[in-house]
Design a protein around this motif. Structure first.
Motif, short mmCIF file in Angstrom:
data_model
loop_
_atom_site.label_atom_id
_atom_site.label_comp_id
_atom_site.label_asym_id
_atom_site.label_seq_id
_atom_site.Cartn_x
_atom_site.Cartn_y
_atom_site.Cartn_z
N ASP A 109 33.08 33.76 35.22
CA ASP A 109 31.63 33.69 35.38
C ASP A 109 30.87 33.42 34.08
OD1 ASP A 109 31.85 34.13 38.08
OD2 ASP A 109 31.47 36.28 37.95
N VAL A 110 31.57 33.21 32.99
CA VAL A 110 30.92 32.89 31.73
C VAL A 110 31.85 31.99 30.93
CG1 VAL A 110 31.82 34.88 30.45
CG2 VAL A 110 29.62 33.90 29.79
N GLY A 111 31.27 31.12 30.14
CA GLY A 111 32.08 30.21 29.34
C GLY A 111 31.36 29.82 28.07
N ASP A 112 31.95 28.91 27.34
CA ASP A 112 31.31 28.42 26.13
C ASP A 112 30.17 27.47 26.47
OD1 ASP A 112 32.96 29.79 24.22
OD2 ASP A 112 34.58 28.47 24.86
N TRP A 113 29.39 27.15 25.47
CA TRP A 113 28.18 26.37 25.67
C TRP A 113 28.47 25.02 26.32
CZ3 TRP A 113 26.23 21.65 24.11
CH2 TRP A 113 24.86 21.46 24.30
N ILE A 114 27.62 24.67 27.28
CA ILE A 114 27.61 23.33 27.85
C ILE A 114 26.17 22.86 27.89
CG2 ILE A 114 29.71 23.54 29.26
CD1 ILE A 114 27.99 24.25 31.64
N SER A 115 25.96 21.58 28.02
CA SER A 115 24.62 21.01 28.00
C SER A 115 23.76 21.61 29.10
CB SER A 115 24.71 19.49 28.19
OG SER A 115 23.42 18.95 28.44
N ASN A 116 22.48 21.82 28.79
CA ASN A 116 21.59 22.37 29.81
C ASN A 116 21.29 21.37 30.92
OD1 ASN A 116 19.77 20.66 28.60
ND2 ASN A 116 18.50 22.28 27.71
N THR A 117 21.78 20.14 30.77
CA THR A 117 21.68 19.19 31.89
C THR A 117 22.72 19.52 32.96
OG1 THR A 117 23.21 17.62 30.85
CG2 THR A 117 20.86 17.37 30.37
N VAL A 118 23.73 20.30 32.59
CA VAL A 118 24.77 20.74 33.53
C VAL A 118 24.44 22.13 34.06
CG1 VAL A 118 27.22 21.23 33.83
CG2 VAL A 118 26.49 19.34 32.34
N SER A 119 24.06 23.03 33.16
CA SER A 119 23.70 24.40 33.57
C SER A 119 22.75 24.99 32.54
CB SER A 119 24.94 25.28 33.67
OG SER A 119 24.57 26.64 33.87
N PRO A 120 21.67 25.63 33.00
CA PRO A 120 20.76 26.29 32.05
C PRO A 120 21.31 27.62 31.56
CG PRO A 120 20.00 26.63 34.29
CD PRO A 120 21.19 25.73 34.38
N PHE A 121 22.37 28.12 32.21
CA PHE A 121 22.88 29.45 31.90
C PHE A 121 24.12 29.34 31.02
CE2 PHE A 121 20.83 29.48 36.06
CZ PHE A 121 19.76 30.31 35.77
N SER A 122 23.89 29.10 29.75
CA SER A 122 24.98 28.89 28.81
C SER A 122 24.47 29.21 27.41
CB SER A 122 25.45 27.43 28.89
OG SER A 122 26.43 27.16 27.92
N ALA A 123 25.31 29.90 26.60
CA ALA A 123 24.81 30.32 25.30
C ALA A 123 25.81 30.19 24.17
CB ALA A 123 24.33 31.77 25.38
N PHE A 124 27.03 30.72 24.32
CA PHE A 124 27.92 30.87 23.17
C PHE A 124 28.48 29.54 22.70
CE2 PHE A 124 31.92 31.57 20.99
CZ PHE A 124 31.52 32.47 20.02
N HIS A 125 28.42 29.32 21.38
CA HIS A 125 28.94 28.09 20.82
C HIS A 125 29.33 28.31 19.36
CE1 HIS A 125 29.60 23.91 20.00
NE2 HIS A 125 28.58 23.81 19.16
N ASP A 126 30.58 28.00 19.02
CA ASP A 126 31.04 28.01 17.64
C ASP A 126 31.22 26.56 17.22
OD1 ASP A 126 32.24 28.24 15.20
OD2 ASP A 126 34.07 29.21 15.92
N PRO A 127 30.33 26.04 16.39
CA PRO A 127 30.41 24.62 16.01
C PRO A 127 31.69 24.28 15.26
CG PRO A 127 28.79 25.76 14.66
CD PRO A 127 29.18 26.70 15.75
N ARG A 128 32.37 25.30 14.69
CA ARG A 128 33.64 25.03 14.00
C ARG A 128 34.79 24.82 14.99
NH1 ARG A 128 34.43 30.48 11.16
NH2 ARG A 128 34.00 31.02 13.35
N GLY A 129 34.59 25.31 16.22
CA GLY A 129 35.64 25.19 17.23
C GLY A 129 36.76 26.20 17.06
N HIS A 130 36.52 27.26 16.29
CA HIS A 130 37.56 28.26 16.04
C HIS A 130 37.54 29.39 17.07
CE1 HIS A 130 37.55 27.12 11.48
NE2 HIS A 130 38.05 26.18 12.25
#
Length: 321
Positions: A161-182
């Motif tokens: 029920d939760v995942g890493d950040w995706i574009s708000n054009t796909v879902s407005p309910f998204s937050a976590f994002h590590d730009p380093r990809g680690h």
């Protein structure tokens, strides 16, 4: 019924492989359910948290008394009747005969209902969620849950029920994002807890939730229905008594299962964000109703309340905006 929005397509499952209902019922009666399911007493919060951290979920018995359990069951029945009046073919919005309480509300929540408000003031819930997060400064995301009817014969695909950040054009309910990809959301301490309340007994036959233990931190791709082994289909949280709660780390893989009983199965919930985690929250209670809650409930719902100048439109829908 309107076309299904693209954002919900991964929740739908065809029933082409569904066996004869009598054979399915016999198979589930004989084989369904997690072996050695731990059900904890409400006084043993430390043990409940230990199991939760190990498995990604835990069941705690005797959290609601008989009066509270019946009050909640009556509320679920009333809300379900409003939703079902819009869907005479029982197409569902989470698969055939399967519905989300939040996804069937104009506010994406049932927080405007007194039955869901009652759940905010259950002491054991506050104790276990506080222990999981290490703080009482957590916040309500929504008051939702789901229900399935007899005739829900398909398996809902395993999902999180939760995942890493995706574009708000796909879902407005998204937050976590590590730009380093680690780091992914699965590498973090538990960010988001769902507490499901059981207004009726959960049996082998009435659509128990299947949970795959220990998957809350797994980076392995979630198997499709075609890939899923039989043991996972039978990894269901049952039997579990009415009045219990099921506390879930929503990252753990889970999904709906067939209801071949003769009654609706409902699992209303409260969803909580850790003090350090947030995704967008949709208002679910009016300013006026919010002011009538207990002080603790007001604090928990501080991000869910509509502005005093706004009129909150509530009601049933098959597809929440």
């Amino acid at each position: 019924m309107p076309d299904k929005p693209a954002r919900n397509r991964n929740f739908f499952v065809t029933e082409a492989e569904t066996p004869d209902i009598d054979s399915l019922r016999a198979h589930l009666e004989a084989n369904n359910g997690l072996k050695g399911l731990d059900i904890v007493e409400p006084g043993n919060i430390a043990r409940a948290v230990k199991i939760f951290r190990r498995d990604g979920f835990v069941v705690i018995a005797d959290v609601l008394n008989e009066e509270q359990t019946q009050f909640l069951a009556n509320g679920c029945n009333e809300v379900a009747a409003e939703i079902l009046a819009l869907d005479t073919q029982r197409n569902g919005n989470r698969g055939s005969h399967r519905y989300s309480f939040g996804g069937s509300s104009l506010t994406r929540s049932q927080l405007h209902r007194p039955e869901w408000q009652m759940m905010l003031d259950i002491p054991v819930v506050n104790e276990v969620v506080t222990a999981i997060f290490g703080s009482s400064d957590y916040a309500l995301r929504a008051a939702s849950g789901d229900f399935c009817l007899p005739g829900a014969l398909g398996y809902q695909p395993l999902h999180s029920d939760v995942g890493d950040w995706i574009s708000n054009t796909v879902s407005p309910f998204s937050a976590f994002h590590d730009p380093r990809g680690h780091v992914t959301v699965r590498d973090l301490p538990c960010p988001y807890v769902c507490v499901n309340f059981l207004p009726q007994e959960i049996t082998r036959l009435n659509g128990p939730t299947r949970q795959i233990p220990g998957t809350q931190h797994s980076r392995t791709p979630i198997p499709t229905l075609e890939e899923e082994p039989e043991w996972m289909r039978l990894s269901t949280v049952c039997p579990a008594p009415a009045g219990a709660i099921m506390v879930r780390d929503v990252r753990a893989w889970h999904g709906g299962t067939p209801n071949v009983s003769n009654a609706m199965r409902a699992i209303p919930n409260l969803e909580f964000y850790a003090p350090w985690f947030r995704e967008p929250i949709v208002p679910g209670i009016s300013y006026q109703d919010h002011s009538k809650l207990s002080a603790r409930a007001q604090y928990l719902t501080r991000f869910c309340v509509a502005d005093s100048s706004e009129t909150l439109q509530t009601g049933a829908t098959l597809w929440a905006p």
